[in-house]
Design a protein around this motif. Sequence first.
Motif, PDB file in Angstrom:
ATOM      1  N   PRO A 134       0.833  -1.212   0.000  1.00  0.00           N
ATOM      2  CA  PRO A 134       0.000   0.000   0.000  1.00  0.00           C
ATOM      3  C   PRO A 134       0.864   1.257   0.000  1.00  0.00           C
ATOM      4  CG  PRO A 134      -0.664  -1.525   1.739  1.00  0.00           C
ATOM      5  CD  PRO A 134       0.635  -2.026   1.205  1.00  0.00           C
ATOM      6  N   PHE A 135       0.316   2.333  -0.532  1.00  0.00           N
ATOM      7  CA  PHE A 135       1.019   3.610  -0.514  1.00  0.00           C
ATOM      8  C   PHE A 135       1.243   4.076   0.920  1.00  0.00           C
ATOM      9  CE2 PHE A 135       0.760   8.204  -0.044  1.00  0.00           C
ATOM     10  CZ  PHE A 135       1.843   8.593  -0.822  1.00  0.00           C
ATOM     11  N   ALA A 136       2.402   4.717   1.146  1.00  0.00           N
ATOM     12  CA  ALA A 136       2.713   5.311   2.452  1.00  0.00           C
ATOM     13  C   ALA A 136       3.208   6.729   2.236  1.00  0.00           C
ATOM     14  CB  ALA A 136       3.771   4.484   3.180  1.00  0.00           C
ATOM     15  N   TRP A 137       2.729   7.663   3.026  1.00  0.00           N
ATOM     16  CA  TRP A 137       3.200   9.040   2.906  1.00  0.00           C
ATOM     17  C   TRP A 137       4.669   9.159   3.321  1.00  0.00           C
ATOM     18  CZ3 TRP A 137       0.847  12.413   0.078  1.00  0.00           C
ATOM     19  CH2 TRP A 137      -0.546  12.393  -0.060  1.00  0.00           C
ATOM     20  N   LYS A 138       5.136   8.266   4.164  1.00  0.00           N
ATOM     21  CA  LYS A 138       6.537   8.251   4.563  1.00  0.00           C
ATOM     22  C   LYS A 138       7.118   6.874   4.248  1.00  0.00           C
ATOM     23  CE  LYS A 138       6.079  11.791   8.142  1.00  0.00           C
ATOM     24  NZ  LYS A 138       6.332  12.161   9.567  1.00  0.00           N
ATOM     25  N   PRO A 139       7.428   6.625   2.980  1.00  0.00           N
ATOM     26  CA  PRO A 139       7.863   5.288   2.564  1.00  0.00           C
ATOM     27  C   PRO A 139       9.302   5.014   2.954  1.00  0.00           C
ATOM     28  CG  PRO A 139       7.949   6.798   0.714  1.00  0.00           C
ATOM     29  CD  PRO A 139       7.326   7.563   1.845  1.00  0.00           C
ATOM     30  N   PRO A 140       9.690   3.739   2.997  1.00  0.00           N
ATOM     31  CA  PRO A 140      11.096   3.393   3.232  1.00  0.00           C
ATOM     32  C   PRO A 140      11.985   3.956   2.126  1.00  0.00           C
ATOM     33  CG  PRO A 140       9.688   1.459   3.454  1.00  0.00           C
ATOM     34  CD  PRO A 140       8.835   2.544   2.892  1.00  0.00           C
ATOM     35  N   HIS A 141      13.205   4.301   2.508  1.00  0.00           N
ATOM     36  CA  HIS A 141      14.174   4.855   1.558  1.00  0.00           C
ATOM     37  C   HIS A 141      14.892   3.698   0.863  1.00  0.00           C
ATOM     38  CE1 HIS A 141      17.028   7.782  -0.036  1.00  0.00           C
ATOM     39  NE2 HIS A 141      18.021   7.026   0.389  1.00  0.00           N
ATOM     40  N   ALA A 142      14.598   3.480  -0.437  1.00  0.00           N
ATOM     41  CA  ALA A 142      15.157   2.324  -1.136  1.00  0.00           C
ATOM     42  C   ALA A 142      15.398   2.634  -2.607  1.00  0.00           C
ATOM     43  CB  ALA A 142      14.231   1.125  -0.997  1.00  0.00           C
ATOM     44  N   PRO A 143      16.229   3.642  -2.915  1.00  0.00           N
ATOM     45  CA  PRO A 143      16.486   3.970  -4.322  1.00  0.00           C
ATOM     46  C   PRO A 143      17.229   2.852  -5.041  1.00  0.00           C
ATOM     47  CG  PRO A 143      17.966   5.191  -2.886  1.00  0.00           C
ATOM     48  CD  PRO A 143      16.974   4.514  -1.998  1.00  0.00           C
ATOM     49  N   VAL A 144      17.113   2.846  -6.365  1.00  0.00           N
ATOM     50  CA  VAL A 144      17.848   1.920  -7.227  1.00  0.00           C
ATOM     51  C   VAL A 144      18.916   2.731  -7.950  1.00  0.00           C
ATOM     52  CG1 VAL A 144      17.690   0.283  -9.137  1.00  0.00           C
ATOM     53  CG2 VAL A 144      15.763   0.566  -7.560  1.00  0.00           C
ATOM     54  N   LEU A 145      20.194   2.370  -7.753  1.00  0.00           N
ATOM     55  CA  LEU A 145      21.284   3.197  -8.254  1.00  0.00           C
ATOM     56  C   LEU A 145      22.472   2.354  -8.701  1.00  0.00           C
ATOM     57  CD1 LEU A 145      21.222   5.947  -5.492  1.00  0.00           C
ATOM     58  CD2 LEU A 145      20.726   6.320  -7.912  1.00  0.00           C
ATOM     59  N   PRO A 146      23.251   2.847  -9.681  1.00  0.00           N
ATOM     60  CA  PRO A 146      24.526   2.211 -10.001  1.00  0.00           C
ATOM     61  C   PRO A 146      25.461   2.255  -8.795  1.00  0.00           C
ATOM     62  CG  PRO A 146      23.925   3.834 -11.662  1.00  0.00           C
ATOM     63  CD  PRO A 146      22.986   4.021 -10.516  1.00  0.00           C
ATOM     64  N   ALA A 147      26.418   1.356  -8.775  1.00  0.00           N
ATOM     65  CA  ALA A 147      27.299   1.224  -7.613  1.00  0.00           C
ATOM     66  C   ALA A 147      28.041   2.508  -7.291  1.00  0.00           C
ATOM     67  CB  ALA A 147      28.285   0.079  -7.847  1.00  0.00           C
ATOM     68  N   ASP A 148      28.391   3.300  -8.328  1.00  0.00           N
ATOM     69  CA  ASP A 148      29.165   4.509  -8.054  1.00  0.00           C
ATOM     70  C   ASP A 148      28.319   5.630  -7.466  1.00  0.00           C
ATOM     71  OD1 ASP A 148      27.838   4.688 -10.533  1.00  0.00           O
ATOM     72  OD2 ASP A 148      29.201   6.228 -11.253  1.00  0.00           O
ATOM     73  N   LEU A 149      26.995   5.561  -7.640  1.00  0.00           N
ATOM     74  CA  LEU A 149      26.116   6.607  -7.109  1.00  0.00           C
ATOM     75  C   LEU A 149      25.461   6.220  -5.785  1.00  0.00           C
ATOM     76  CD1 LEU A 149      24.259   7.803 -10.348  1.00  0.00           C
ATOM     77  CD2 LEU A 149      26.314   8.770  -9.291  1.00  0.00           C
ATOM     78  N   ALA A 150      25.382   4.934  -5.501  1.00  0.00           N
ATOM     79  CA  ALA A 150      24.675   4.477  -4.306  1.00  0.00           C
ATOM     80  C   ALA A 150      25.146   5.145  -3.022  1.00  0.00           C
ATOM     81  CB  ALA A 150      24.781   2.950  -4.188  1.00  0.00           C
ATOM     82  N   PRO A 151      26.461   5.353  -2.814  1.00  0.00           N
ATOM     83  CA  PRO A 151      26.881   5.987  -1.552  1.00  0.00           C
ATOM     84  C   PRO A 151      26.344   7.404  -1.359  1.00  0.00           C
ATOM     85  CG  PRO A 151      28.730   4.879  -2.605  1.00  0.00           C
ATOM     86  CD  PRO A 151      27.611   4.891  -3.607  1.00  0.00           C
ATOM     87  N   LEU A 152      25.954   8.059  -2.445  1.00  0.00           N
ATOM     88  CA  LEU A 152      25.455   9.434  -2.337  1.00  0.00           C
ATOM     89  C   LEU A 152      24.034   9.500  -1.783  1.00  0.00           C
ATOM     90  CD1 LEU A 152      26.703  10.845  -5.774  1.00  0.00           C
ATOM     91  CD2 LEU A 152      27.840  10.978  -3.543  1.00  0.00           C
ATOM     92  N   MET A 153      23.338   8.352  -1.801  1.00  0.00           N
ATOM     93  CA  MET A 153      21.927   8.357  -1.410  1.00  0.00           C
ATOM     94  C   MET A 153      21.640   7.330  -0.324  1.00  0.00           C
ATOM     95  SD  MET A 153      20.452  10.777  -3.168  1.00  0.00           S
ATOM     96  CE  MET A 153      18.739  10.363  -2.914  1.00  0.00           C
ATOM     97  N   ILE A 154      22.588   7.102   0.561  1.00  0.00           N
ATOM     98  CA  ILE A 154      22.393   6.153   1.654  1.00  0.00           C
ATOM     99  C   ILE A 154      21.229   6.573   2.552  1.00  0.00           C
ATOM    100  CG2 ILE A 154      23.410   5.293   3.799  1.00  0.00           C
ATOM    101  CD1 ILE A 154      24.447   3.836   1.418  1.00  0.00           C
ATOM    102  N   SER A 155      21.093   7.873   2.768  1.00  0.00           N
ATOM    103  CA  SER A 155      20.047   8.394   3.656  1.00  0.00           C
ATOM    104  C   SER A 155      19.025   9.190   2.865  1.00  0.00           C
ATOM    105  CB  SER A 155      20.673   9.294   4.743  1.00  0.00           C
ATOM    106  OG  SER A 155      21.620   8.582   5.494  1.00  0.00           O
TER     107      SER A 155
END
Length: 301
Positions: A272-293
């Motif tokens: 179900p939709f959540a107004w405050k969803p879990p943080h789970a972006p999909v990113l290449p390995a070199d960009l993933a550290p930029l969006m940990i939080s």
Amino acid sequence: MAPDLVSICRLDSGGVVERDTVMARPHIEWIQAQALSWQSEILPARDGAEAKILSRDEESGALTCILRYPPGYRRGPEWLSADEEFWVLDGAVEVDGLAYGEHCYAHLPREMPRSGFAAPDGAVVLTFFSAMPVATGGGVGRNFDERRLVRRIDAADDVWDGDFAAMGLESMRSTARMRTLRQDPDSGEITYLTATIPFRLGQRSERHPVVQEFFLLSGELAGDRGTMQAGAYCWRPPMVKHAPYGSWTGTLLLFRSVGGPQTTLWEDPDMPFAWKPPHAPVLPADLAPLMISPWPRPARY
């Protein structure tokens, strides 16, 4: 030659990283442009400008970037080997003496002659190149497809002419507006704006048979991969399930379909939709550290 393979990271809400392998331009869903660094002298066709590379196709050289032109920036007559599609985020540029201020859009086909390009007071411009741009001096004598030219659109003229039904988005009609910026006469690829009202809440998930690329121009958007702030960017491969989305603030998004016209397949969401969803972006390995939080909301007071 087979397409290059790239490593993809999926971050779950606990910071656990899962790796996957895909081809062509990597799946990015999503990254805040503010997290990227400005780079100098990486686009010879725009030497003297700084760039943030949002995504790139390693085979064709096609890329999406934000270009920052310093005050006084100027180029002489030339033509480019790639289509150049742009939206002015800040400041203003001039092409052939025609001014493009904030919220102005254009699509300039490859090999289109230009008498000049300038940013007298500086500008920041969201830019899409269909291949690695190579500039050739001399602004005359090239044959280009004028059907593919969109000379200038100013979004402030308040025209909302998009066709929700044509893209299978009829359910959005009561809570959003759409404007078509461009539709390719041959491929059917489309670039468009969508503006949604505050507290709009989607109910179902979507899939599209083509790439869907977007940039969040304003507002806050919550979805199945976390909460995006203005400046969020996404490159989503065909048939990737996503949504539903909701926004407390309302949003303005610039969308592009790549590979053909956009249509929509609807299905029930996995969660179900959540107004405050879990943080789970999909990113290449070199960009993933930029969006940990999760990205913080901008200061409002």
